[in-house]
Design a protein around this motif. Structure first.
Motif, PDB file in Angstrom:
ATOM      1  N   LYS A  13      54.815  35.385  34.970  1.00 24.67           N
ATOM      2  CA  LYS A  13      54.355  35.417  36.352  1.00 24.67           C
ATOM      3  C   LYS A  13      55.173  36.383  37.400  1.00 24.67           C
ATOM      4  CE  LYS A  13      57.548  32.028  38.417  1.00 24.67           C
ATOM      5  NZ  LYS A  13      58.615  31.860  37.320  1.00 24.67           N
ATOM      6  N   LEU A  14      54.518  36.600  38.391  1.00 25.09           N
ATOM      7  CA  LEU A  14      54.903  37.307  39.441  1.00 25.09           C
ATOM      8  C   LEU A  14      55.427  36.428  40.511  1.00 25.09           C
ATOM      9  CD1 LEU A  14      51.874  39.911  40.173  1.00 25.09           C
ATOM     10  CD2 LEU A  14      54.406  40.499  39.368  1.00 25.09           C
ATOM     11  N   GLN A  61      47.631  43.839  51.179  1.00 24.02           N
ATOM     12  CA  GLN A  61      46.805  42.860  51.402  1.00 24.02           C
ATOM     13  C   GLN A  61      46.057  42.805  52.813  1.00 24.02           C
ATOM     14  OE1 GLN A  61      47.950  38.589  50.805  1.00 24.02           O
ATOM     15  NE2 GLN A  61      45.711  37.972  50.007  1.00 24.02           N
ATOM     16  N   PHE A  96      46.975  46.520  44.301  1.00 27.51           N
ATOM     17  CA  PHE A  96      48.423  47.128  43.826  1.00 27.51           C
ATOM     18  C   PHE A  96      48.406  48.529  44.349  1.00 27.51           C
ATOM     19  CE2 PHE A  96      51.575  47.971  40.722  1.00 27.51           C
ATOM     20  CZ  PHE A  96      51.270  49.409  40.284  1.00 27.51           C
ATOM     21  N   PHE A 101      52.194  31.196  41.937  1.00 22.82           N
ATOM     22  CA  PHE A 101      51.681  31.369  40.300  1.00 22.82           C
ATOM     23  C   PHE A 101      51.244  29.858  40.095  1.00 22.82           C
ATOM     24  CE2 PHE A 101      51.167  32.661  36.084  1.00 22.82           C
ATOM     25  CZ  PHE A 101      51.375  31.764  35.388  1.00 22.82           C
ATOM     26  N   LEU A 117      53.080  43.135  50.469  1.00 25.58           N
ATOM     27  CA  LEU A 117      53.802  41.988  49.471  1.00 25.58           C
ATOM     28  C   LEU A 117      54.769  42.478  48.431  1.00 25.58           C
ATOM     29  CD1 LEU A 117      50.462  39.629  49.091  1.00 25.58           C
ATOM     30  CD2 LEU A 117      52.688  39.128  50.429  1.00 25.58           C
ATOM     31  N   LEU A 164      43.581  33.179  43.935  1.00 26.32           N
ATOM     32  CA  LEU A 164      43.441  34.435  43.554  1.00 26.32           C
ATOM     33  C   LEU A 164      43.563  34.491  42.022  1.00 26.32           C
ATOM     34  CD1 LEU A 164      45.915  35.869  46.120  1.00 26.32           C
ATOM     35  CD2 LEU A 164      43.406  36.494  46.039  1.00 26.32           C
ATOM     36  N   PHE A 205      56.576  35.985  44.344  1.00 23.80           N
ATOM     37  CA  PHE A 205      56.308  37.036  45.616  1.00 23.80           C
ATOM     38  C   PHE A 205      57.142  36.507  46.766  1.00 23.80           C
ATOM     39  CE2 PHE A 205      52.325  39.493  45.043  1.00 23.80           C
ATOM     40  CZ  PHE A 205      51.575  38.847  43.911  1.00 23.80           C
ATOM     41  N   GLY A 206      57.239  37.427  47.662  1.00 26.65           N
ATOM     42  CA  GLY A 206      57.893  37.368  49.066  1.00 26.65           C
ATOM     43  C   GLY A 206      56.648  36.898  49.876  1.00 26.65           C
ATOM     44  N   ALA A 207      57.068  36.526  51.201  1.00 26.40           N
ATOM     45  CA  ALA A 207      55.905  35.846  52.271  1.00 26.40           C
ATOM     46  C   ALA A 207      55.355  37.225  52.727  1.00 26.40           C
ATOM     47  CB  ALA A 207      56.776  35.229  53.015  1.00 26.40           C
ATOM     48  N   GLY A 237      41.448  40.010  42.327  1.00 24.63           N
ATOM     49  CA  GLY A 237      40.243  39.947  42.722  1.00 24.63           C
ATOM     50  C   GLY A 237      40.354  39.793  44.202  1.00 24.63           C
ATOM     51  N   GLN A 238      39.001  39.622  44.814  1.00 18.34           N
ATOM     52  CA  GLN A 238      39.276  39.352  46.324  1.00 18.34           C
ATOM     53  C   GLN A 238      39.373  37.993  46.741  1.00 18.34           C
ATOM     54  OE1 GLN A 238      36.536  39.139  44.233  1.00 18.34           O
ATOM     55  NE2 GLN A 238      34.831  37.864  45.046  1.00 18.34           N
ATOM     56  N   GLY A 258      42.096  38.028  54.343  1.00 17.63           N
ATOM     57  CA  GLY A 258      41.132  37.442  53.746  1.00 17.63           C
ATOM     58  C   GLY A 258      40.731  38.292  52.333  1.00 17.63           C
ATOM     59  N   LYS A 259      41.614  39.043  51.995  1.00 15.14           N
ATOM     60  CA  LYS A 259      41.028  39.886  50.750  1.00 15.14           C
ATOM     61  C   LYS A 259      42.357  39.536  49.728  1.00 15.14           C
ATOM     62  CE  LYS A 259      37.493  41.872  52.464  1.00 15.14           C
ATOM     63  NZ  LYS A 259      37.678  43.386  52.804  1.00 15.14           N
ATOM     64  N   GLY A 260      42.072  39.992  48.358  1.00 17.59           N
ATOM     65  CA  GLY A 260      43.288  39.996  47.390  1.00 17.59           C
ATOM     66  C   GLY A 260      44.141  40.997  47.391  1.00 17.59           C
ATOM     67  N   PRO A 261      45.213  40.890  47.059  1.00 15.75           N
ATOM     68  CA  PRO A 261      46.296  42.001  47.091  1.00 15.75           C
ATOM     69  C   PRO A 261      45.857  43.146  46.332  1.00 15.75           C
ATOM     70  CG  PRO A 261      47.260  40.096  46.490  1.00 15.75           C
ATOM     71  CD  PRO A 261      45.844  39.767  46.552  1.00 15.75           C
ATOM     72  N   GLN A 294      51.495  32.788  53.951  1.00 17.66           N
ATOM     73  CA  GLN A 294      52.503  32.651  52.673  1.00 17.66           C
ATOM     74  C   GLN A 294      52.094  33.753  51.513  1.00 17.66           C
ATOM     75  OE1 GLN A 294      54.918  29.970  52.151  1.00 17.66           O
ATOM     76  NE2 GLN A 294      54.443  29.450  54.310  1.00 17.66           N
ATOM     77  N   GLY A 295      53.223  34.118  50.634  1.00 16.49           N
ATOM     78  CA  GLY A 295      52.824  34.685  49.517  1.00 16.49           C
ATOM     79  C   GLY A 295      52.256  33.896  48.508  1.00 16.49           C
ATOM     80  N   TYR A 320      52.635  45.416  46.777  1.00 15.92           N
ATOM     81  CA  TYR A 320      50.839  45.260  47.105  1.00 15.92           C
ATOM     82  C   TYR A 320      50.521  45.283  48.425  1.00 15.92           C
ATOM     83  CZ  TYR A 320      50.409  43.216  42.139  1.00 15.92           C
ATOM     84  OH  TYR A 320      50.301  43.307  40.989  1.00 15.92           O
ATOM     85  N   PHE A 371      56.961  45.039  42.147  1.00 21.98           N
ATOM     86  CA  PHE A 371      55.662  45.318  42.453  1.00 21.98           C
ATOM     87  C   PHE A 371      55.383  45.316  44.009  1.00 21.98           C
ATOM     88  CE2 PHE A 371      54.482  45.019  38.231  1.00 21.98           C
ATOM     89  CZ  PHE A 371      55.335  44.288  37.726  1.00 21.98           C
ATOM     90  N   TYR A 426      46.484  32.372  41.104  1.00 27.76           N
ATOM     91  CA  TYR A 426      47.725  32.203  42.224  1.00 27.76           C
ATOM     92  C   TYR A 426      46.620  31.417  43.332  1.00 27.76           C
ATOM     93  CZ  TYR A 426      50.575  35.585  39.883  1.00 27.76           C
ATOM     94  OH  TYR A 426      51.495  36.204  38.959  1.00 27.76           O
ATOM     95  N   THR A 478      54.964  49.974  41.028  1.00 26.65           N
ATOM     96  CA  THR A 478      55.868  49.220  40.114  1.00 26.65           C
ATOM     97  C   THR A 478      56.976  50.144  40.208  1.00 26.65           C
ATOM     98  OG1 THR A 478      53.875  48.238  38.608  1.00 26.65           O
ATOM     99  CG2 THR A 478      56.060  48.038  37.933  1.00 26.65           C
TER     100      THR A 478
END
Lengths: 110, 112
Positions: A97-98, A38, A46, B45, A87, B90, A100-102, B104-105, A41-44, B41-42, A36, A34, B35, A49
């Protein structure tokens, strides 16, 4: 242990200067990769995929590709609004779970 | 169509206190994952809730707990806060945990 590594950590581009981001993974039983975006200060958010090697997805100036060991996110003729952290995450079989990389932080200058 | 909503957006707590964060999933989604994302960082979970039960847990101590309600919304509780718990928390939702996860935000938690 499963690993997701993104490179480079940061990328500074001139507007219109195309480039690629790399996501390499060492997992067993990939169920999906996946991408994403970002903003600070916000969420990722999408983007894509990818499920199997050879698959490609496109959205506006972004194109994601997948091989057996890595994925690339190509940014064609970027604009300043493409500045963000990108990301990469993987999901494996029998796991919810996902991982993630950094991330790669992209800055596009006008 | 409302996406994933989280509350509050920002929170400042003192070390040792307890905190509750809330999440409402995207319409049509029944699975919620939490999360933790430290600066630079990423996301990592914490756990996933499905059918009101914790289905999978990451490498987080028991101080982190959660709950899912019949309407699929969820709470994340953190007890005995440490300075190191400061992060962006998150929430992500999906359908049965098998589709793309939408985030979400986030809630920015600062522990002082």
């Amino acid at each position: 242990e499963d690993q997701v590594t993104q490179s480079p950590e940061a990328l500074r581009l001139q507007e219109g200067e195309s480039s690629s981001l790399n996501c390499s993974y060492t997992v067993s039983g990939l169920r999906g990769l996946f991408w994403y975006r970002q903003d600070p200060g916000k969420g990722p958010e999408f983007l894509f995929t990818l499920y199997s090697a050879g698959e490609e997805k496109e959205k506006e100036r972004l194109k994601a590709t997948l091989t057996k060991k890595e994925s690339f996110l190509h940014i064609t003729a970027p604009k300043p609004e493409d500045s963000a952290t990108y990301l990469c995450a993987v999901k494996i079989s029998n796991d919810y779970k996902l991982s993630f990389g950094a991330g790669t932080t992209v800055t596009v200058r006008a | 169509d409302a996406g994933v909503t989280q509350s509050p957006t920002h929170l400042i707590k003192t070390r040792g206190q307890q905190v509750t964060l809330r999440c409402s999933p995207k319409s049509g989604h029944d699975t919620v994952s939490w999360y933790q994302q430290a600066l630079g960082q990423g996301p990592q979970f914490i756990f996933q809730y499905y059918e009101e039960e914790e289905r999978q847990r990451g490498n987080f101590p028991d101080r982190f707990s959660g709950h899912q309600f019949p309407n699929y919304s969820s709470e994340l509780n953190v007890n005995a806060l440490l300075l190191g718990d400061s992060a962006l928390y998150l929430c992500a939702s999906s359908f049965r945990g098998n589709t793309e996860a939408f985030f979400g935000q986030g809630t920015r938690l600062t522990v002082v």
